[in-house]
Design a protein around this motif. Structure first.
Motif, short mmCIF file in Angstrom:
data_model
loop_
_atom_site.label_atom_id
_atom_site.label_comp_id
_atom_site.label_asym_id
_atom_site.label_seq_id
_atom_site.Cartn_x
_atom_site.Cartn_y
_atom_site.Cartn_z
N TYR A 27 0.79 -1.24 0.00
CA TYR A 27 0.00 0.00 0.00
C TYR A 27 0.82 1.28 0.00
O TYR A 27 0.27 2.37 -0.12
N MET A 127 -10.86 13.66 3.05
CA MET A 127 -11.84 13.82 4.13
C MET A 127 -11.53 12.80 5.23
O MET A 127 -11.34 11.62 4.95
N GLN A 155 -17.68 11.65 1.37
CA GLN A 155 -17.83 10.23 1.73
C GLN A 155 -19.29 9.79 1.56
O GLN A 155 -20.19 10.35 2.18
N LYS A 184 -16.33 5.77 -0.53
CA LYS A 184 -17.31 5.25 0.43
C LYS A 184 -17.10 5.85 1.82
O LYS A 184 -18.04 6.16 2.53
N GLY A 185 -15.83 6.01 2.21
CA GLY A 185 -15.50 6.49 3.57
C GLY A 185 -14.91 5.36 4.37
O GLY A 185 -15.44 4.24 4.36
N ILE A 186 -13.83 5.67 5.09
CA ILE A 186 -13.06 4.58 5.73
C ILE A 186 -13.13 4.61 7.26
O ILE A 186 -12.73 3.66 7.92
N ARG A 198 -24.28 -2.07 3.39
CA ARG A 198 -23.35 -2.03 2.25
C ARG A 198 -24.04 -1.49 0.99
O ARG A 198 -23.49 -0.66 0.27
N THR A 223 -12.97 4.03 -6.07
CA THR A 223 -13.53 2.75 -5.60
C THR A 223 -12.78 1.57 -6.20
O THR A 223 -12.15 1.69 -7.26
N HIS A 224 -12.89 0.43 -5.50
CA HIS A 224 -12.42 -0.85 -6.06
C HIS A 224 -13.59 -1.83 -6.13
O HIS A 224 -13.39 -3.03 -6.25
N GLU A 289 -9.80 -2.50 7.60
CA GLU A 289 -10.87 -2.50 6.62
C GLU A 289 -10.90 -3.80 5.84
O GLU A 289 -11.94 -4.31 5.48
N ASN A 290 -9.72 -4.33 5.58
CA ASN A 290 -9.65 -5.53 4.76
C ASN A 290 -8.70 -6.55 5.38
O ASN A 290 -7.64 -6.80 4.86
#
Ligand SMILES: Cc1cc2nc3c(=O)[nH]c(=O)nc-3n(C[C@H](O)[C@H](O)[C@H](O)COP(=O)(O)OP(=O)(O)OC[C@H]3O[C@@H](n4cnc5c(N)ncnc54)[C@H](O)[C@@H]3O)c2cc1C
Length: 306
Positions: A27, A127, A155, A184-186, A198, A223-224, A289-290
């Motif tokens: 990353y 943001m 977001q 989307k916002g994290i 979702r 986005t992904h 997140e993932n």
């Protein structure tokens, strides 16, 4: 998310930093500006644009701001010198937003002025969590009045976002302003202010992109999520938006095959390239997140070497 992945997410704060770095490497470009330049050159060679982020946020003293401003100026210098197809993304907390708002605004104005006036380059204001939303929008609006090459992030998970976007569109002086990245916002936000479902978040994302495109405003579609990509492609087609009126945006290290697919469909793509010594906060957010990613890396680490 498997039980194993959930466990990894929960235990992350106790994982030694060197091990977290193993998970995080995909990353982050590296520690130095040279690392960022190398990665951006590789992306540019694949006709992918970049936005460079100097890692660091939530500082403890405004003394920490000047070095960040200087590093970003060096990044802008090198973008120009090396003729990179890149702009910069900044987080206002790294400029002291939570310590002294006016100090933050002055420092940000200084940097955006440097980018706009010296290099005609663009600055995107990321943001952060909802404690920062109002102030971030306010500083963005102040900056944009002086410096047109300034953008903001909105977001999709925030319930307020459609109203924010409508207002920003109404008050914008001229198209293609406001230039917004929709994501989307994290951050983890309470249900009162944020969609949790979702599909609701996805729909909000698509609606925000449609609001921008139908009003002829420049939008970064960050986005992904293949569903979101497909739905936004329909919107682009519906309004006959041209490839220079929008761009898809993705994070370094996330789904490069999807990136190539988006490019093959005729869209421009920009990749977010973070670098710097303060990679920990950025990377642990991504891993939380993932966590599936952490699981894969851990499995690779313990796999016997051939
Ligand atoms: C360019 C860019 C800038 C961003 N700026 C901001 C910002 O300013 N503020 C903010 O709150 N958020 C920001 N985000 C993060 C964003 O809000 C989401 O948290 C993130 O993009 C995941 O949402 P998604 O749309 O990719 O969908 P998801 O449904 O989360 O992801 C779709 C698929 O993509 C893959 N994927 C997604 N994220 C990762 C990951 N980290 N590692 C590995 N695989 C992954 C997975 O396969 C997943 O199934 C940004 C994202 C991008 C791409």
């Amino acid at each position: 998310m498997t039980v194993f992945d959930k466990l990894i997410a929960r235990t992350l704060p106790y994982v030694p930093k060197p091990l977290v770095w193993q998970f995080s490497k995909p990353y982050v470009a590296g520690n130095t500006i040279d690392d960022a330049v190398r990665v951006v050159k590789e992306l540019n060679a694949e006709k992918v644009m970049a936005t460079i982020d100097v890692l660091g946020e939530f500082i403890h003293s405004t003394d920490q701001v000047a070095p960040t401003v200087e590093t970003y100026k060096k990044v802008l210098d090198v973008i120009d010198k090396e003729q990179l197809e890149a702009n910069i993304s900044i987080k206002l907390t790294a400029f002291g937003l939570l310590l002294d708002k006016e100090f933050c605004a002055d420092s940000v104005m200084n940097l955006i002025g440097y980018a706009n006036s010296k290099y005609n380059n663009f600055v995107r204001i990321d943001m952060e969590d909802s404690a920062c939303t109002d102030d971030t929008i306010e500083i963005y609006e102040r900056a944009r009045k002086q410096f047109p090459k300034t953008g903001l992030v909105i977001q999709a998970y925030l319930r307020r976002s459609m109203a924010d976007v409508q207002r920003l569109i109404q008050e914008a002086p001229a198209k293609p302003d406001p230039n917004l990245r929709i994501c989307k916002g994290i951050y983890i936000e309470p249900e009162e202010i944020a969609f949790k479902d979702r599909q609701e978040i996805r729909q909000s994302f698509v609606d925000l992109v449609e609001m921008m495109i139908k009003n002829g405003r420049y939008v970064g579609i960050a986005t992904h999520d293949e569903w979101v990509v497909t739905e936004t492609e329909k919107i682009i087609k519906k309004y006959n938006a041209q490839p220079d009126q929008y761009e898809y945006q993705m994070l370094l290290g996330v789904l490069p095959d999807l990136r190539r697919k988006i490019q093959a469909n005729g869209h421009r793509v920009r990749v977010y390239v973070p670098f710097g010594k303060d990679w920990y906060g950025y990377c642990t957010r991504r891993l939380k997140e993932n966590p599936a990613l952490a699981g894969h890396v851990l499995k690779n680490l313990v796999k016997p070497k051939k």
